[in-house]
Motif scaffolding. Structure first.
Motif, PDB file in Angstrom:
ATOM      1  N   PHE A 129      14.220 -79.219   1.139  1.00  0.00           N
ATOM      2  CA  PHE A 129      12.760 -79.182   1.165  1.00  0.00           C
ATOM      3  C   PHE A 129      12.170 -77.998   0.409  1.00  0.00           C
ATOM      4  CE2 PHE A 129      14.303 -80.845   5.325  1.00  0.00           C
ATOM      5  CZ  PHE A 129      13.989 -82.176   5.093  1.00  0.00           C
ATOM      6  N   ASP A 130      13.020 -77.177  -0.220  1.00  0.00           N
ATOM      7  CA  ASP A 130      12.560 -75.919  -0.802  1.00  0.00           C
ATOM      8  C   ASP A 130      11.454 -76.072  -1.829  1.00  0.00           C
ATOM      9  OD1 ASP A 130      14.130 -74.337   0.749  1.00  0.00           O
ATOM     10  OD2 ASP A 130      15.675 -73.963  -0.752  1.00  0.00           O
ATOM     11  N   HIS A 131      11.463 -77.156  -2.591  1.00  0.00           N
ATOM     12  CA  HIS A 131      10.486 -77.301  -3.662  1.00  0.00           C
ATOM     13  C   HIS A 131       9.188 -77.965  -3.187  1.00  0.00           C
ATOM     14  CE1 HIS A 131      13.367 -75.899  -6.586  1.00  0.00           C
ATOM     15  NE2 HIS A 131      14.243 -76.779  -6.142  1.00  0.00           N
ATOM     16  N   GLY A 132       9.099 -78.271  -1.906  1.00  0.00           N
ATOM     17  CA  GLY A 132       7.937 -78.974  -1.377  1.00  0.00           C
ATOM     18  C   GLY A 132       6.966 -78.082  -0.630  1.00  0.00           C
ATOM     19  N   SER A 133       6.086 -78.730   0.118  1.00  0.00           N
ATOM     20  CA  SER A 133       5.017 -78.032   0.838  1.00  0.00           C
ATOM     21  C   SER A 133       5.498 -77.516   2.193  1.00  0.00           C
ATOM     22  CB  SER A 133       3.830 -78.984   1.022  1.00  0.00           C
ATOM     23  OG  SER A 133       3.360 -79.445  -0.229  1.00  0.00           O
ATOM     24  N   LEU A 198       7.881 -69.469   1.110  1.00  0.00           N
ATOM     25  CA  LEU A 198       7.291 -68.992   2.361  1.00  0.00           C
ATOM     26  C   LEU A 198       8.282 -68.906   3.512  1.00  0.00           C
ATOM     27  CD1 LEU A 198       3.859 -70.796   2.100  1.00  0.00           C
ATOM     28  CD2 LEU A 198       4.247 -68.329   2.075  1.00  0.00           C
ATOM     29  N   ARG A 199       9.434 -69.557   3.404  1.00  0.00           N
ATOM     30  CA  ARG A 199      10.398 -69.416   4.509  1.00  0.00           C
ATOM     31  C   ARG A 199      10.890 -67.978   4.622  1.00  0.00           C
ATOM     32  NH1 ARG A 199      15.680 -69.913   2.357  1.00  0.00           N
ATOM     33  NH2 ARG A 199      15.791 -70.993   0.342  1.00  0.00           N
ATOM     34  N   ALA A 200      10.647 -67.167   3.590  1.00  0.00           N
ATOM     35  CA  ALA A 200      10.956 -65.739   3.675  1.00  0.00           C
ATOM     36  C   ALA A 200      10.107 -65.037   4.724  1.00  0.00           C
ATOM     37  CB  ALA A 200      10.745 -65.069   2.319  1.00  0.00           C
ATOM     38  N   GLU A 201       8.969 -65.650   5.086  1.00  0.00           N
ATOM     39  CA  GLU A 201       8.024 -65.019   6.003  1.00  0.00           C
ATOM     40  C   GLU A 201       8.273 -65.371   7.463  1.00  0.00           C
ATOM     41  OE1 GLU A 201       5.452 -62.745   4.821  1.00  0.00           O
ATOM     42  OE2 GLU A 201       7.127 -62.925   3.429  1.00  0.00           O
ATOM     43  N   ALA A 202       9.207 -66.282   7.726  1.00  0.00           N
ATOM     44  CA  ALA A 202       9.456 -66.715   9.101  1.00  0.00           C
ATOM     45  C   ALA A 202      10.074 -65.589   9.915  1.00  0.00           C
ATOM     46  CB  ALA A 202      10.375 -67.937   9.104  1.00  0.00           C
ATOM     47  N   GLY A 203       9.443 -65.275  11.044  1.00  0.00           N
ATOM     48  CA  GLY A 203       9.968 -64.234  11.920  1.00  0.00           C
ATOM     49  C   GLY A 203       8.853 -63.413  12.546  1.00  0.00           C
ATOM     50  N   VAL A 204       9.226 -62.268  13.094  1.00  0.00           N
ATOM     51  CA  VAL A 204       8.292 -61.395  13.809  1.00  0.00           C
ATOM     52  C   VAL A 204       7.773 -60.305  12.873  1.00  0.00           C
ATOM     53  CG1 VAL A 204       8.010 -59.812  15.757  1.00  0.00           C
ATOM     54  CG2 VAL A 204       9.493 -61.835  15.985  1.00  0.00           C
ATOM     55  N   HIS A 205       6.458 -60.128  12.849  1.00  0.00           N
ATOM     56  CA  HIS A 205       5.807 -59.119  12.012  1.00  0.00           C
ATOM     57  C   HIS A 205       5.180 -58.061  12.920  1.00  0.00           C
ATOM     58  CE1 HIS A 205       5.813 -61.503   8.124  1.00  0.00           C
ATOM     59  NE2 HIS A 205       6.246 -62.375   9.024  1.00  0.00           N
ATOM     60  N   ARG A 206       5.455 -56.785  12.627  1.00  0.00           N
ATOM     61  CA  ARG A 206       5.055 -55.664  13.490  1.00  0.00           C
ATOM     62  C   ARG A 206       3.975 -54.828  12.801  1.00  0.00           C
ATOM     63  NH1 ARG A 206       7.618 -50.350  13.275  1.00  0.00           N
ATOM     64  NH2 ARG A 206       7.214 -49.131  15.163  1.00  0.00           N
ATOM     65  N   VAL A 231       6.893 -79.686   5.131  1.00  0.00           N
ATOM     66  CA  VAL A 231       6.212 -80.979   5.218  1.00  0.00           C
ATOM     67  C   VAL A 231       7.230 -82.036   4.796  1.00  0.00           C
ATOM     68  CG1 VAL A 231       4.376 -82.432   4.288  1.00  0.00           C
ATOM     69  CG2 VAL A 231       3.940 -80.011   4.730  1.00  0.00           C
ATOM     70  N   LEU A 232       7.492 -82.994   5.659  1.00  0.00           N
ATOM     71  CA  LEU A 232       8.530 -83.981   5.360  1.00  0.00           C
ATOM     72  C   LEU A 232       8.105 -84.906   4.233  1.00  0.00           C
ATOM     73  CD1 LEU A 232       9.734 -85.026   8.932  1.00  0.00           C
ATOM     74  CD2 LEU A 232      10.683 -83.289   7.407  1.00  0.00           C
ATOM     75  N   PRO A 233       9.000 -85.185   3.293  1.00  0.00           N
ATOM     76  CA  PRO A 233       8.696 -86.157   2.234  1.00  0.00           C
ATOM     77  C   PRO A 233       8.457 -87.541   2.829  1.00  0.00           C
ATOM     78  CG  PRO A 233      10.670 -84.873   1.712  1.00  0.00           C
ATOM     79  CD  PRO A 233      10.335 -84.594   3.141  1.00  0.00           C
ATOM     80  N   ASP A 234       7.794 -88.387   2.058  1.00  0.00           N
ATOM     81  CA  ASP A 234       7.455 -89.726   2.549  1.00  0.00           C
ATOM     82  C   ASP A 234       8.688 -90.577   2.841  1.00  0.00           C
ATOM     83  OD1 ASP A 234       4.772 -89.161   2.378  1.00  0.00           O
ATOM     84  OD2 ASP A 234       4.564 -89.952   0.339  1.00  0.00           O
ATOM     85  N   ASP A 235       9.818 -90.268   2.168  1.00  0.00           N
ATOM     86  CA  ASP A 235      11.007 -91.098   2.383  1.00  0.00           C
ATOM     87  C   ASP A 235      11.781 -90.718   3.645  1.00  0.00           C
ATOM     88  OD1 ASP A 235      11.888 -88.670   1.464  1.00  0.00           O
ATOM     89  OD2 ASP A 235      13.281 -89.478  -0.024  1.00  0.00           O
ATOM     90  N   ILE A 236      11.304 -89.701   4.362  1.00  0.00           N
ATOM     91  CA  ILE A 236      11.909 -89.347   5.650  1.00  0.00           C
ATOM     92  C   ILE A 236      10.950 -89.775   6.751  1.00  0.00           C
ATOM     93  CG2 ILE A 236      12.645 -87.464   7.164  1.00  0.00           C
ATOM     94  CD1 ILE A 236      13.639 -85.966   4.787  1.00  0.00           C
ATOM     95  N   ASP A 237      11.397 -90.691   7.568  1.00  0.00           N
ATOM     96  CA  ASP A 237      10.526 -91.247   8.612  1.00  0.00           C
ATOM     97  C   ASP A 237      11.036 -90.809   9.987  1.00  0.00           C
ATOM     98  OD1 ASP A 237       8.506 -92.679   9.825  1.00  0.00           O
ATOM     99  OD2 ASP A 237       9.701 -94.522   9.925  1.00  0.00           O
ATOM    100  N   LEU A 313      22.478 -71.861  14.303  1.00  0.00           N
ATOM    101  CA  LEU A 313      21.204 -71.269  13.927  1.00  0.00           C
ATOM    102  C   LEU A 313      20.366 -72.266  13.166  1.00  0.00           C
ATOM    103  CD1 LEU A 313      22.275 -67.728  12.718  1.00  0.00           C
ATOM    104  CD2 LEU A 313      21.208 -68.344  14.874  1.00  0.00           C
ATOM    105  N   ASP A 314      19.089 -72.247  13.421  1.00  0.00           N
ATOM    106  CA  ASP A 314      18.161 -73.137  12.744  1.00  0.00           C
ATOM    107  C   ASP A 314      18.070 -72.735  11.277  1.00  0.00           C
ATOM    108  OD1 ASP A 314      16.083 -74.617  11.847  1.00  0.00           O
ATOM    109  OD2 ASP A 314      14.581 -73.744  13.178  1.00  0.00           O
ATOM    110  N   GLU A 315      18.493 -73.631  10.372  1.00  0.00           N
ATOM    111  CA  GLU A 315      18.527 -73.320   8.956  1.00  0.00           C
ATOM    112  C   GLU A 315      17.144 -73.401   8.314  1.00  0.00           C
ATOM    113  OE1 GLU A 315      23.070 -74.800   7.934  1.00  0.00           O
ATOM    114  OE2 GLU A 315      21.356 -75.890   7.129  1.00  0.00           O
ATOM    115  N   ILE A 316      16.185 -73.903   9.032  1.00  0.00           N
ATOM    116  CA  ILE A 316      14.850 -74.033   8.441  1.00  0.00           C
ATOM    117  C   ILE A 316      13.947 -72.897   8.886  1.00  0.00           C
ATOM    118  CG2 ILE A 316      12.747 -75.433   8.459  1.00  0.00           C
ATOM    119  CD1 ILE A 316      14.464 -77.890   8.420  1.00  0.00           C
ATOM    120  N   ARG A 317      13.888 -72.643  10.167  1.00  0.00           N
ATOM    121  CA  ARG A 317      12.925 -71.661  10.666  1.00  0.00           C
ATOM    122  C   ARG A 317      13.568 -70.316  10.924  1.00  0.00           C
ATOM    123  NH1 ARG A 317       9.491 -73.576  15.662  1.00  0.00           N
ATOM    124  NH2 ARG A 317      11.575 -73.712  16.544  1.00  0.00           N
TER     125      ARG A 317
END
Length: 383
Positions: A129-133, A198-206, A231-237, A313-317
């Motif tokens: 999903f890296d290249h998507g929204s 933006l997945r670089a921003e996931a986590g706790v900010h102090r 955001v899931l692509p349309d081909d993933i339901d 570990l959650d590879e997305i979040r």
């Protein structure tokens, strides 16, 4: 990395040329040029738009491929200009014209560095999903009222960053808190590599600062958590049983005009089996808000399924921690000194205003991805 305060050398430009060759290899430009021709021929067919969804996917792929090719070609031109200017400056040896040409070469090399950084970064995005929204959620953590204000500060920072990147932002939910700041914020970011970046921003900010709500002006430490999901692509339901959700409607409390605030346009969707709650209130109708809620809910359920499947570990979040002491990924210190520092990559800056007010996050995001992929280069510890 070229420093604009010193004159670039031919060795610097040779190093940039080598990096550019590597980027071309990563991006498979010859294959992309062939793909562009194929997609252009397909898009020229009379029946191309008969299937609107498929046509849009083709045009999106075509646009991305063109961007990659034009980006490298633009960098090649900039590199040639820098080399030519530096060679002319060397021939002149001394004088104002030589200094101007050397400065021109240095400025071109600096811009070239930023362009190659960006292309390298995109080549590291290999996730599905890296290249998507992306869907971003910011929530206050430890710190009481201060944490709600800190959540609002982060929200504004990301709005500025998305504006700098030219990404489209749709605010789904951003209700104000009772006293200061906001209760939470959820927004969707559309643009090339949005989720990967933006997945670089996931986590706790102090945040460390003098409390604006404390009469004694004492130093306060507060936290906020940032969640980033694709955001899931349309081909993933993701199928959701209608009996598994509860839909509540209520008066919107955020901005949106008189029509929004005086009707039951806000929607809260609760997924009963998991307890996941999604709220959207920034659209003008229940139908639009419910559709936005369901999109976010599907992404969160998909993420939850990945967690169960992998049992790791959650590879997305990323790892889930309490939004408080000891779990931060980045610190923003406004008092007794000023500094923003990423505790993973070590990237830091004393120009706090450029980060919080102007949304200048690229050094931190690029630095994180260099650190995460092991592609570290000199001078990434300071920005």
């Amino acid at each position: 990395m070229t420093d604009e305060t010193s004159i670039v050398t031919m060795d610097d430009l040779d190093a940039q040329a080598a990096r550019l060759c590597e980027v071309e290899s990563y991006l498979h430009l010859d294959e992309k040029r062939e793909r562009i021709v194929e997609l252009e021929q397909r898009s020229a067919r009379p029946d191309f738009w008969d299937d609107g969804e498929r046509a849009r996917a083709v045009m999106e792929e075509l646009s991305c491929a063109r961007d990659d090719v034009s980006g490298v070609e633009r960098a090649r031109t900039r590199l040639a200009d820098a080399v030519a200017a530096l060679q002319l400056a060397s021939e002149l040896e001394h004088g104002d014209e030589a200094d101007e040409l050397a400065a021109e070469a240095t400025a071109a090399a600096s811009e070239l560095t930023r362009e190659i950084d960006q292309m390298e970064l995109s080549s590291w995005f290999t996730g599905e999903f890296d290249h998507g929204s992306a869907i971003i959620t910011i929530k206050p953590g430890q710190g009481g009222l201060e944490a709600q204000d800190w959540t609002f500060m982060l929200f504004k920072m990301y709005m500025k960053y998305c504006e700098r990147r030219g990404w489209k932002v749709t605010v789904n939910d951003c209700p104000p808190a009772d006293v200061i700041g906001i209760d939470r914020a959820t927004f969707t970011v559309e643009g090339k590599d949005a989720f990967g970046m933006l997945r670089a921003e996931a986590g706790v900010h102090r945040l460390v600062r003098i409390s604006p709500t404390d009469d004694k002006k004492r130093r306060q430490t507060t936290f906020a958590g940032v969640e980033v999901i694709p955001v899931l692509p349309d081909d993933i339901d993701v199928e959701i049983d209608p009996t598994d959700i509860r839909v509540d409607v209520y008066h919107a409390s955020g901005p949106g005009g008189q029509g929004v605030n005086t009707t039951d346009s806000a929607v809260r969707v609760t997924h009963l089996p998991t307890g996941i709650v999604v709220t959207c209130q920034n659209e003008r109708s229940q139908i639009q808000n419910k559709a936005a809620c369901m999109q976010i809910l599907k992404s969160r359920l998909f993420e939850l399924e990945l967690e169960k499947r992998e049992e790791a570990l959650d590879e997305i979040r990323g790892p889930k921690h309490t939004i408080g002491f000891g779990n931060q990924i980045r610190s923003y210190v406004l008092y007794p000194y000023q500094m923003v520092k990423d505790l993973r990559s070590g990237v830091e800056t004393g120009n706090v205003a450029s980060v919080l007010e102007d949304g200048d996050l690229d050094p931190f995001i690029i630095g994180y991805h260099r650190w995460a992929t092991g592609n570290t280069v000199p001078d990434t510890s300071q920005v």
